[in-house]
Design an enzyme around this catalytic site. Structure first.
Site, PDB file in Angstrom:
ATOM      1  N   ARG A  42       0.777  -1.199   0.101  1.00 51.79           N
ATOM      2  CA  ARG A  42      -0.052   0.239  -0.032  1.00 51.79           C
ATOM      3  C   ARG A  42       0.988   1.101  -0.039  1.00 51.79           C
ATOM      4  NH1 ARG A  42      -2.041   3.339   4.295  1.00 51.79           N
ATOM      5  NH2 ARG A  42      -1.538   1.478   5.637  1.00 51.79           N
ATOM      6  N   TYR A  86     -17.044  14.417 -17.684  1.00 54.75           N
ATOM      7  CA  TYR A  86     -17.448  13.040 -17.426  1.00 54.75           C
ATOM      8  C   TYR A  86     -18.473  12.837 -16.414  1.00 54.75           C
ATOM      9  CZ  TYR A  86     -16.829   8.169 -15.620  1.00 54.75           C
ATOM     10  OH  TYR A  86     -16.838   6.864 -15.117  1.00 54.75           O
ATOM     11  N   ASP A  98      -7.959  16.389 -16.764  1.00 55.00           N
ATOM     12  CA  ASP A  98      -8.124  15.030 -17.154  1.00 55.00           C
ATOM     13  C   ASP A  98      -7.650  14.819 -18.669  1.00 55.00           C
ATOM     14  OD1 ASP A  98      -8.918  12.665 -17.773  1.00 55.00           O
ATOM     15  OD2 ASP A  98     -10.623  12.687 -16.552  1.00 55.00           O
ATOM     16  N   LYS A 122      -7.955   3.410 -19.706  1.00 49.63           N
ATOM     17  CA  LYS A 122      -8.258   3.597 -21.238  1.00 49.63           C
ATOM     18  C   LYS A 122      -7.014   3.425 -22.329  1.00 49.63           C
ATOM     19  CE  LYS A 122     -12.290   4.604 -19.694  1.00 49.63           C
ATOM     20  NZ  LYS A 122     -12.003   4.754 -18.036  1.00 49.63           N
TER      21      LYS A 122
END
Length: 376
Positions: A42, A95, A167, A192
């Protein structure tokens, strides 16, 4: 027998949750010299660090963090600058997941939001408040492919003491590197184009300054946003062909857009590569002469018409995501922008007839033939 020295060309997958220490001195060194070793995945893992480093190099940043999804990347970016009582500006063309995060969750944490119409992004005087911290926008908006003038947006943000968070998922750093235009943070849904094969869920945020990069890493560790080793490894592998893939996506998408623009069943096409696109000239210079693999087009506002297109198409299956090497289509009204209010969708023109295409890298003649038969 001594273990042989191993020099792999490709970074192995460090599929481990924890790393061993020799003794107390080694643990102390871990804390005294950040980056000298690993303790718990982590906090850091060679694979997630490799991915963050790769995205950072592409974007030309001072540091980056890899996250478990694009939404986690947006969350990390917001918390880098915001706390309870702050206000953020967000481009109205955004988005739907970003809007949902701002409306449903950050508002619950005491962070308020105002939406800025596209035409007002370069004049924020009527929207900025004393407690405003940042503007969130997309290089190319989802789903209408409006192109933001990043240099002008950054100049206006900094004039008001705001940070610009971009973004860059649709554009990718192959086409546009927002930090070079003055942005403060750049984020990606690595799911993506960066990973590129529809088999990874991941995100990344890149900072322009070392101070912001350190804050990002802290947020990633404390909130547990860190990406797993396997997903990181797959994303790094995908990024090795990103330059070639984005070129092929862009080439195919331009041909598809030109085909759709001439088809009698299509009412409108939204693609920055078309000369009649309102930001075409900006897209030419800001996008290095290519325009990406995403486009939207408008059919009649009749669900039956849209359904017939989706049912007939074989090369563009209805799969509500984007950017894989295989083409797909999506329906913003019922999927990606479902969380927007009716008024927001109406203002943006997100109606039943709006269809979004993610154009893949298949042979272009196959894609055109499929679109022709599906539309006819």
């Amino acid at each position: 027998m001594d273990q042989p020295t191993i020099h792999p060309k490709i970074t192995p997958i460090y599929q481990t949750s924890v790393f061993k220490f020799e003794d107390l001195d080694a643990v102390q060194q871990y804390f005294d010299e950040p980056g000298s070793s690993y303790m718990y995945s982590r906090n850091g893992n060679p694979n997630s660090d490799e991915l963050a480093g790769a995205v950072n190099r592409w974007e030309g940043g001072a540091g980056a963090v890899a996250t478990g999804s694009g939404m986690a990347a947006i969350f990390a970016a917001m918390l880098t600058y915001c706390q309870a009582g702050d206000h953020v500006l967000c481009a109205a063309d955004i988005y739907g997941g970003s809007a949902a995060l701002l409306n449903l969750e950050l508002s619950r944490l005491g962070i308020s939001v105002s939406y800025v119409p596209f035409e007002s992004l370069y004049d924020l005087a009527g929207y900025a408040q004393p407690n405003s911290k940042l503007l969130l926008c997309e290089t190319m908006s989802n789903p209408l492919l409006r192109v933001v003038d990043l240099h002008a947006a950054a100049k206006e943000c900094h004039r008001h003491g705001l940070k610009l968070v971009v973004d860059n998922t649709f554009s990718t750093p192959v086409l546009t590197r927002p930090l070079a235009y003055g942005a403060d943070l750049v984020l990606h849904s690595v799911t993506k184009y960066l990973a590129g094969h529809s088999d990874v869920t991941a995100g990344a945020v890149v900072a322009r300054t070392a101070e912001d990069a350190a804050r990002l890493r802290q947020i990633g560790v404390v909130f547990g946003l860190t990406l797993s080793p396997m997903e990181s490894w797959l994303a790094v592998r995908g990024m090795k062909t990103m330059r070639l893939r984005v070129a092929a996506h862009s080439e195919n998408a331009l041909v598809v857009a030109e085909f759709l623009a001439e088809h009698p069943a299509v009412q409108a096409v939204y693609y920055p590569g078309l000369p009649d696109h309102p930001q075409h000239a900006l897209a030419v210079t800001q996008g290095a002469g290519r325009f990406g693999g995403m486009l939207s087009f408008r059919l009649p506002d009749d669900a039956a018409v849209v359904n017939r297109f989706m049912q007939r198409s074989e090369r563009f299956p209805f799969a509500p995501s984007l950017a894989g090497v295989d083409s797909s289509c999506s329906h913003p009204l019922s999927t990606s922008h479902r969380a927007l209010t009716d008024a927001q969708r109406a203002e943006l023109g997100i109606t039943v007839g709006l269809v979004r295409l993610s154009v893949g890298i298949e042979p272009i003649e196959d894609l055109l033939a499929d679109l022709a038969q599906a539309l006819d």
